[in-house]
Write a protein that holds these residues in place. Structure first.
Motif, mmCIF file in Angstrom:
data_model
loop_
_atom_site.group_PDB
_atom_site.id
_atom_site.type_symbol
_atom_site.label_atom_id
_atom_site.label_comp_id
_atom_site.label_asym_id
_atom_site.label_seq_id
_atom_site.Cartn_x
_atom_site.Cartn_y
_atom_site.Cartn_z
ATOM 1 N N ASP A 222 102.669 63.979 21.232
ATOM 2 C CA ASP A 222 101.287 63.634 21.580
ATOM 3 C C ASP A 222 100.295 64.387 20.683
ATOM 4 N N ASP A 223 99.279 63.665 20.205
ATOM 5 C CA ASP A 223 98.162 64.268 19.441
ATOM 6 C C ASP A 223 98.640 65.050 18.220
ATOM 7 N N PHE A 224 99.685 64.562 17.570
ATOM 8 C CA PHE A 224 100.239 65.297 16.431
ATOM 9 C C PHE A 224 99.255 65.362 15.261
ATOM 10 N N LYS A 225 98.494 64.301 15.057
ATOM 11 C CA LYS A 225 97.511 64.298 13.976
ATOM 12 C C LYS A 225 96.469 65.406 14.182
ATOM 13 N N GLN A 226 96.071 65.599 15.432
ATOM 14 C CA GLN A 226 95.098 66.650 15.724
ATOM 15 C C GLN A 226 95.663 68.037 15.416
ATOM 16 N N TYR A 242 110.243 72.659 16.458
ATOM 17 C CA TYR A 242 110.316 73.130 17.846
ATOM 18 C C TYR A 242 110.781 71.997 18.763
ATOM 19 N N ILE A 243 110.182 70.836 18.611
ATOM 20 C CA ILE A 243 110.556 69.692 19.451
ATOM 21 C C ILE A 243 112.024 69.334 19.240
ATOM 22 N N ALA A 244 112.440 69.267 17.965
ATOM 23 C CA ALA A 244 113.823 68.892 17.658
ATOM 24 C C ALA A 244 114.810 69.889 18.263
ATOM 25 N N PHE A 287 109.582 69.437 30.623
ATOM 26 C CA PHE A 287 109.949 70.680 29.959
ATOM 27 C C PHE A 287 108.869 71.116 28.967
ATOM 28 N N PHE A 288 108.385 70.190 28.148
ATOM 29 C CA PHE A 288 107.406 70.555 27.131
ATOM 30 C C PHE A 288 106.046 70.897 27.749
ATOM 31 N N VAL A 289 105.722 70.263 28.869
ATOM 32 C CA VAL A 289 104.482 70.621 29.568
ATOM 33 C C VAL A 289 104.541 72.075 30.035
ATOM 34 N N ILE A 304 105.183 65.568 24.784
ATOM 35 C CA ILE A 304 105.791 64.359 24.222
ATOM 36 C C ILE A 304 105.657 63.208 25.205
ATOM 37 N N THR A 305 105.790 61.996 24.681
ATOM 38 C CA THR A 305 105.880 60.796 25.503
ATOM 39 C C THR A 305 107.189 60.106 25.169
ATOM 40 N N CYS A 306 107.927 59.671 26.193
ATOM 41 C CA CYS A 306 109.249 59.071 25.998
ATOM 42 C C CYS A 306 109.264 57.628 26.484
ATOM 43 N N GLY A 307 109.457 56.697 25.566
ATOM 44 C CA GLY A 307 109.671 55.304 25.941
ATOM 45 C C GLY A 307 111.151 55.055 26.167
ATOM 46 N N VAL A 308 111.482 54.172 27.108
ATOM 47 C CA VAL A 308 112.879 53.972 27.522
ATOM 48 C C VAL A 308 113.300 52.532 27.298
ATOM 49 N N ALA A 309 114.543 52.361 26.849
ATOM 50 C CA ALA A 309 115.160 51.035 26.778
ATOM 51 C C ALA A 309 116.639 51.187 27.076
#
Length: 336
Positions: A222-226, A242-244, A287-289, A304-309
């Motif tokens: 989220d907001d990575f450009k910022q 860190y995320i990885a 977790f990241f929050v 992060i935001t997680c889309g699911v399929a």
């Protein structure tokens, strides 16, 4: 020359011939190795067996110049059991002249060599490993026989062994480095998009043949450009790493994390249906929050935001990724 001296020369010649033959056999075996781990495993086992040495351990300089092959994520249990980290300064105490070090006076070594590596040892030999002119490790031979290794013994054969092993390792590492660069992202250490495509294709075949489900998480920072605009690209790189790292630690052993592009990651959840994948996505997001990234004596919020399929075995990889991506942006839009 006396008869006794002649007999001793013949005995020494036979012993040297026997050692040379064993070294040749070891060289042949390790030349067939396809990976760094396979080479080291073959080398240690072969030396221990052929020369009847009590124990062998690989000492690796920390930080090692080949850290991408020995990082915690890629190391196997075998490597963890048979290798130990050591500082370059400590190793140079033994190899200041780039030659093997032999001694049966072990009392002075406890400050440098971990005590657990000297249990039952009465003598040791350290064989330097050099890659591109840099000392990056040493083979530690320990033996219960006090006379096995001492500073009065010659090191010719051990020097030969060090040279052969270093050359073989160099060849394997070059090949493995090219393979690593082709399949892993150097910034984050996770597998790249190319390996993701292979893995998902295999999961689709497994589902079609055996009915084993799997799901995808399409993850966006989220907001990575910022972050890049406010803190700079170096900080942005740290956020991605860190995320990885956290994703790798949070998913199960049979799940896989991939860097898709930019600040986007894909996690493949083996044997997971849609509801289970939704729960996994929520767990990762929470977790990241709760765990902002440490940065310059403070903490930086990273979410992060997680889309699911969930795969039904009928849709292609592209269709699954598109569905997960659409779900991700739906979640983002709902928060605005």
């Amino acid at each position: 020359m006396s008869e006794l001296e002649i007999e001793q020369m013949i005995a020494n010649s036979k012993a040297n011939e026997n050692i040379a033959l064993k070294l040749f056999e070891i060289e042949k075996e390790i030349l067939e190795s396809k990976s760094c781990e396979e080479l080291i495993q073959c080398l240690l086992n072969s030396i221990k067996q052929k020369f009847d040495i009590t124990a062998i351990t690989l000492l690796l300089v920390e930080p090692t110049p080949i850290s991408y092959l020995f990082n915690e994520l890629l190391q196997s249990n075998w490597q963890h059991r048979h290798s130990t980290k050591i500082s370059l300064d400590q190793l140079k105490v033994f190899h200041h002249d780039s030659k093997p070090f032999l001694t049966n006076d072990l009392d002075s070594l406890s400050a440098v060599i971990p005590n657990n590596l000297l249990i039952e040892a009465q003598s040791i030999a350290l064989i330097p490993l050099i890659l591109e002119g840099q000392l990056f490790g040493s083979l530690l031979f320990s033996d219960r026989d006090k006379s096995r290794f001492s500073n009065k013994l010659g090191t010719f054969h051990l020097e030969q062994l060090a040279t052969k092993v270093s050359l073989c390792l160099s060849n394997v590492l070059i090949r493995e480095q090219l393979e690593y660069m082709a399949h892993y992202d150097r910034l984050t250490g996770v597998a790249n998009r190319r390996l993701m495509e292979v893995f998902i294709a295999e999961e689709l075949v497994r589902q079609q043949r055996y009915g084993v489900p799997f799901s995808l998480l399409f993850i966006d920072c989220d907001d990575f450009k910022q972050v890049n605009d406010q803190y700079g690209h170096d900080c942005g790189d740290k956020v991605l790493a860190y995320i990885a790292a956290k994703l790798q630690g949070l998913i199960r052993e049979n799940d896989r994390c991939f860097r898709y592009a930019g600040d986007e990651f894909v996690v493949v959840l083996a044997s997971q249906k849609h509801q289970e994948a939704e729960l996994a996505a929520q767990r990762l997001s929470r977790f990241f929050v709760k765990n902002p990234m440490p940065y310059q004596n403070t903490v930086l919020p990273v979410t992060i935001t997680c889309g699911v399929a969930a795969s039904d075995g009928k849709r292609s990889m592209s269709e699954l990724l598109k569905e997960a991506d659409s779900h991700l942006y739906q979640l983002k839009n709902n928060r605005q």
